[in-house]
Design a protein around this motif. Structure first.
Motif, PDB file in Angstrom:
ATOM      1  N   GLN A   1       1.222   5.261   8.534  1.00  0.00           N
ATOM      2  CA  GLN A   1       0.972   5.768   7.309  1.00  0.00           C
ATOM      3  C   GLN A   1       2.218   5.494   6.267  1.00  0.00           C
ATOM      4  O   GLN A   1       1.745   5.324   5.064  1.00  0.00           O
ATOM      5  N   LYS A   2       3.384   5.424   6.858  1.00  0.00           N
ATOM      6  CA  LYS A   2       4.467   5.469   5.635  1.00  0.00           C
ATOM      7  C   LYS A   2       4.529   4.165   5.292  1.00  0.00           C
ATOM      8  O   LYS A   2       4.624   3.868   4.024  1.00  0.00           O
ATOM      9  N   ALA A   3       4.410   3.141   5.961  1.00  0.00           N
ATOM     10  CA  ALA A   3       4.588   1.801   5.508  1.00  0.00           C
ATOM     11  C   ALA A   3       3.123   1.429   4.836  1.00  0.00           C
ATOM     12  O   ALA A   3       3.198   0.811   3.607  1.00  0.00           O
ATOM     13  N   LEU A   4       1.884   1.864   5.109  1.00  0.00           N
ATOM     14  CA  LEU A   4       0.723   1.689   4.332  1.00  0.00           C
ATOM     15  C   LEU A   4       0.869   2.412   2.927  1.00  0.00           C
ATOM     16  O   LEU A   4       0.444   1.665   1.913  1.00  0.00           O
ATOM     17  N   LEU A   5       1.616   3.525   2.701  1.00  0.00           N
ATOM     18  CA  LEU A   5       1.631   4.265   1.795  1.00  0.00           C
ATOM     19  C   LEU A   5       2.529   3.683   0.672  1.00  0.00           C
ATOM     20  O   LEU A   5       2.300   3.482  -0.334  1.00  0.00           O
ATOM     21  N   SER A   6       3.693   3.061   1.264  1.00  0.00           N
ATOM     22  CA  SER A   6       4.548   2.388   0.621  1.00  0.00           C
ATOM     23  C   SER A   6       3.902   0.951  -0.289  1.00  0.00           C
ATOM     24  O   SER A   6       4.223   0.579  -1.499  1.00  0.00           O
ATOM     25  N   ALA A   7       3.099   0.575   0.799  1.00  0.00           N
ATOM     26  CA  ALA A   7       2.396  -0.728  -0.027  1.00  0.00           C
ATOM     27  C   ALA A   7       1.349  -0.388  -0.706  1.00  0.00           C
ATOM     28  O   ALA A   7       1.344  -0.919  -2.026  1.00  0.00           O
ATOM     29  N   ALA A   8       1.011   0.726  -0.713  1.00  0.00           N
ATOM     30  CA  ALA A   8      -0.382   1.058  -1.502  1.00  0.00           C
ATOM     31  C   ALA A   8       0.308   1.761  -2.755  1.00  0.00           C
ATOM     32  O   ALA A   8       0.036   1.473  -3.993  1.00  0.00           O
ATOM     33  N   GLN A   9       1.499   2.176  -2.813  1.00  0.00           N
ATOM     34  CA  GLN A   9       2.147   2.648  -4.023  1.00  0.00           C
ATOM     35  C   GLN A   9       2.668   1.304  -4.629  1.00  0.00           C
ATOM     36  O   GLN A   9       2.683   1.479  -6.130  1.00  0.00           O
ATOM     37  N   GLU A  10       3.056   0.512  -4.020  1.00  0.00           N
ATOM     38  CA  GLU A  10       3.394  -0.768  -4.613  1.00  0.00           C
ATOM     39  C   GLU A  10       2.116  -1.353  -5.532  1.00  0.00           C
ATOM     40  O   GLU A  10       2.587  -1.914  -6.633  1.00  0.00           O
ATOM     41  N   ASP A  11       1.220  -1.447  -4.675  1.00  0.00           N
ATOM     42  CA  ASP A  11      -0.123  -1.985  -5.263  1.00  0.00           C
ATOM     43  C   ASP A  11      -0.434  -1.151  -6.683  1.00  0.00           C
ATOM     44  O   ASP A  11      -0.811  -1.882  -7.631  1.00  0.00           O
ATOM     45  N   ALA A  12      -0.424   0.290  -6.441  1.00  0.00           N
ATOM     46  CA  ALA A  12      -0.729   1.016  -7.686  1.00  0.00           C
ATOM     47  C   ALA A  12       0.215   0.671  -8.827  1.00  0.00           C
ATOM     48  O   ALA A  12      -0.327   0.496 -10.082  1.00  0.00           O
TER      49      ALA A  12
END
Ligand SMILES: [Zn+2]
Length: 232
Positions: free
Chosen positions: A20-31
């Motif tokens: 979830q950490k990697a997914l979260l940072s990718a999602a934050q980047e997207d946002a």
């Protein structure tokens, strides 16, 4: 104790590497990326809106001038040369007006598509924010689960340590600090599971001769050797 420490180490590693950490940072980047794109799209939209306003103002001016010319023409006063000039100006103004209206139409189409882009990006941004908060919750949940597993393991480790001699625990901690987190290793088939070294027959004989609560050490790496399967 070594088994508990190994589990604790694995739990800490797992916690540090939760997917979830990697997914979260990718999602934050997207946002964040969408926020920037939305900003750009909004500014493009307002540029086009200004362009349209300028054209509309221009059309109003041309209309006012045409109305004035028509009035003068219809009043019939003035010399014919003047009237011809007015007539010509009216034709020029009509052409100018038609061309401005074409431009305005084209700008309105661009404005519409810019507006759609803004709406689309705003919606994508909203979804990206939702994904970020979902992942934040998932990550918090997974971390809490691992934390509770770790504190259970800590308690079992403390219970295991309580049953051991103080000096032995200190030795174990010292070895663990020095030897990549592994202070005690099983002795299996004459081989130290810590360093992989096969002990000599005389070492094995010496260990076999030790009393049950004497501490056996590996000759090669110095780790505490655990003879019984479930000891320490
Ligand atoms: Zn060893």
């Amino acid at each position: 104790m070594q088994a508990h420490d190994t589990v604790l180490h694995q739990l800490a590693h797992k916690r540090a590497n939760l997917p979830q950490k990697a997914l979260l940072s990718a999602a934050q980047e997207d946002a964040q990326h969408l926020v920037e794109e939305l900003e750009i799209a909004k500014s493009a939209e307002s540029d086009i809106r200004r362009e349209l306003t300028r054209l509309e103002d221009e059309i109003v001016k041309v209309e006012a001038r045409s109305a004035r010319d028509k009035e003068r023409l219809e009043s019939g006063g003035g010399q014919s040369r003047e009237l011809i000039a007015l007539q010509q100006e009216l034709e020029t103004l009509a052409r100018r007006r038609a061309s401005l209206e074409d431009d305005a139409l084209e700008v309105m189409e661009r404005l519409e598509s810019a507006r759609e882009t803004v709406v689309g990006l705003a919606e994508s941004g909203r979804l990206a924010d939702l994904r970020v908060s979902d992942l934040e919750q998932e990550l918090a949940g997974a971390s809490a689960e691992l934390d509770s597993a770790a504190s259970g393991e800590q308690a079992r480790r403390a219970a295991a340590a309580a049953g051991l001699d103080d000096g032995l625990v200190k030795l174990y901690e010292r070895l663990r600090g020095r030897l990549a987190g592994v202070g005690a290793a099983a002795l299996v088939g004459g081989r130290c599971q810590g360093c992989g070294m096969v002990l000599s027959a005389s070492d094995l004989a010496a260990i076999a001769a030790l009393a049950e609560d004497d501490v056996a050490r590996c000759e090669e790496c110095g780790r505490i050797l655990v003879r019984a399967v479930n000891a320490a």
